[in-house]
Design a protein around this motif. Structure first.
Motif, PDB file in Angstrom:
ATOM      1  N   ILE A  50      34.446  42.360 -23.615  1.00 18.85           N
ATOM      2  CA  ILE A  50      33.897  41.688 -22.439  1.00 18.85           C
ATOM      3  C   ILE A  50      34.648  42.166 -21.205  1.00 18.85           C
ATOM      4  O   ILE A  50      35.881  42.138 -21.164  1.00 18.85           O
ATOM      5  CB  ILE A  50      34.014  40.156 -22.581  1.00 18.85           C
ATOM      6  N   SER A  51      33.922  42.601 -20.200  1.00 20.50           N
ATOM      7  CA  SER A  51      34.543  43.074 -18.964  1.00 20.50           C
ATOM      8  C   SER A  51      34.715  41.920 -17.983  1.00 20.50           C
ATOM      9  O   SER A  51      34.095  40.862 -18.112  1.00 20.50           O
ATOM     10  CB  SER A  51      33.684  44.163 -18.324  1.00 20.50           C
ATOM     11  N   LEU A 103      57.512  37.610 -17.013  1.00 21.54           N
ATOM     12  CA  LEU A 103      56.956  38.525 -16.028  1.00 21.54           C
ATOM     13  C   LEU A 103      55.639  39.100 -16.545  1.00 21.54           C
ATOM     14  O   LEU A 103      55.562  39.601 -17.664  1.00 21.54           O
ATOM     15  CB  LEU A 103      57.949  39.660 -15.744  1.00 21.54           C
ATOM     16  N   GLY A 104      54.591  38.998 -15.737  1.00 20.05           N
ATOM     17  CA  GLY A 104      53.284  39.507 -16.135  1.00 20.05           C
ATOM     18  C   GLY A 104      52.444  38.546 -16.938  1.00 20.05           C
ATOM     19  O   GLY A 104      51.294  38.860 -17.262  1.00 20.05           O
ATOM     20  N   VAL A 105      52.995  37.387 -17.273  1.00 24.83           N
ATOM     21  CA  VAL A 105      52.252  36.396 -18.059  1.00 24.83           C
ATOM     22  C   VAL A 105      51.545  35.442 -17.102  1.00 24.83           C
ATOM     23  O   VAL A 105      52.179  34.786 -16.274  1.00 24.83           O
ATOM     24  CB  VAL A 105      53.184  35.610 -18.995  1.00 24.83           C
ATOM     25  N   ALA A 130      42.372  38.411 -19.812  1.00 23.51           N
ATOM     26  CA  ALA A 130      41.935  39.809 -19.843  1.00 23.51           C
ATOM     27  C   ALA A 130      42.140  40.411 -21.228  1.00 23.51           C
ATOM     28  O   ALA A 130      41.286  41.159 -21.721  1.00 23.51           O
ATOM     29  CB  ALA A 130      42.685  40.617 -18.789  1.00 23.51           C
ATOM     30  N   LEU A 131      43.252  40.079 -21.866  1.00 23.35           N
ATOM     31  CA  LEU A 131      43.516  40.579 -23.221  1.00 23.35           C
ATOM     32  C   LEU A 131      42.488  40.028 -24.207  1.00 23.35           C
ATOM     33  O   LEU A 131      41.962  40.761 -25.051  1.00 23.35           O
ATOM     34  CB  LEU A 131      44.930  40.196 -23.653  1.00 23.35           C
ATOM     35  N   ALA A 163      41.671  28.592 -27.125  1.00 23.70           N
ATOM     36  CA  ALA A 163      42.046  28.166 -25.780  1.00 23.70           C
ATOM     37  C   ALA A 163      43.310  28.906 -25.371  1.00 23.70           C
ATOM     38  O   ALA A 163      44.136  29.272 -26.217  1.00 23.70           O
ATOM     39  CB  ALA A 163      42.280  26.658 -25.731  1.00 23.70           C
ATOM     40  N   ILE A 164      43.437  29.143 -24.084  1.00 22.22           N
ATOM     41  CA  ILE A 164      44.639  29.755 -23.523  1.00 22.22           C
ATOM     42  C   ILE A 164      45.448  28.645 -22.876  1.00 22.22           C
ATOM     43  O   ILE A 164      44.955  27.953 -21.978  1.00 22.22           O
ATOM     44  CB  ILE A 164      44.267  30.845 -22.502  1.00 22.22           C
TER      45      ILE A 164
END
Length: 285
Positions: free
Chosen positions: A224-225, A207-209, A216-217, A77-78
């Motif tokens: 996986i696209s 920043l960027g998180v 995506a990572l 999980a993210i």
């Protein structure tokens, strides 16, 4: 809110996705924080069909018990709006952290105090949650340290230098969207700022998180696209993820900006909007 009798989303001619990414609160979960039987069945069917399911949430790992029993496959999980990747099969073990540097957080605190007097702050560390005396009382973490944010951001107290996942900023008077716009103008060049609460509560990451960048990572690691991903969300912290995914659905209860960002729309969280789309993807009744 969309009623339970609203029409189901129309089946599409898209090829079957390889990954489903779904927010939790206001999206997969009903308002009482439960996961309906219909949703549990749809998630299991997706995994059985070979489609990976990622929970992508602003919640910290310790608040994932609400869905940990419904994890199949990889169990990842993210969490914390992209600041952490956790293994739910091992009780929320942190596998990856994308921290917010404490010096940067302190700089943002000073900026928001200048631009929005009355702002109170909290910090989400990998080890727990801590907040200022003027921050709204928080009962979910009874062991939280309550102290000025300058102390909370010190490398030694609390957390003994534990990675910082989020800085939270609450304002008692500003509107939620007004506070978000103000903060992004004042500090958006140093951090990622979003919100998911109905109150004027901002969630600030490195920043960027974001949910999108960490998803995506994770997808790149699996080959996986974006075109092979279907995403669901309801609040501004979901917008980047919904814009990135090849197909995306705003819930019937979603914020207007989320509706504008998504490529499709489903019914509300209380009406099993995520499950209905999964059923259509799988061609199940």
């Amino acid at each position: 809110m969309t009623s339970a009798t609203s029409p189901r989303p129309r089946p599409t001619a898209h090829r079957r996705p390889r990954l489903i990414a779904t927010d939790l609160d206001g999206t997969l979960l009903r308002d009482d924080k439960s996961v309906s039987h219909r949703t549990i069945t749809a998630l299991a069917a997706a995994e059985e069909a070979g489609i990976e399911v990622f929970f992508v949430t602003g919640r910290p790992a310790r608040w994932m018990g609400v869905v940990s029993d419904h994890v199949h496959g990889h169990g990842l999980a993210i969490c914390a709006n992209g600041a952490a990747v956790v293994d739910l099969h091992s009780g929320g073990k942190l596998l990856e952290v994308r921290p917010l540097e404490r010096g940067t957080a302190l700089d943002v605190v000073r900026t928001l105090r200048r631009e929005a007097p009355g702002t109170a702050f909290a910090v989400e560390l990998s080890t727990g949650f801590h907040y200022e005396p003027d921050y709204p009382p928080f009962w979910l973490d009874p062991d939280a340290t309550i102290a000025p944010v300058e102390e909370l951001l010190h490398e030694e107290e609390p957390g003994l230098g534990a990675p910082m996942l989020k800085l939270l900023a609450h304002h008692p008077d500003l509107t939620p969207d007004g506070f978000l716009a103000l903060a992004r103008t004042a500090a958006g060049d140093r951090v990622n700022i979003t919100r998911s609460s109905p109150s004027a509560l901002l969630e600030i990451s490195g920043l960027g998180v974001s949910k999108a960048s960490t998803l995506a990572l994770c997808c790149a690691e699996r080959g996986i696209s974006a075109d092979e991903v279907v995403a669901f969300g309801d609040m501004p912290n979901d917008i980047e993820m919904l814009s990135w995914a090849g197909r995306s659905y705003a819930m019937g209860n979603a914020h207007p900006d989320v509706v504008a960002a998504a490529s499709g729309r489903t019914v509300a969280n209380n009406d099993d909007g995520v499950a209905r789309v999964i059923e259509d993807i799988l061609g199940t009744p």
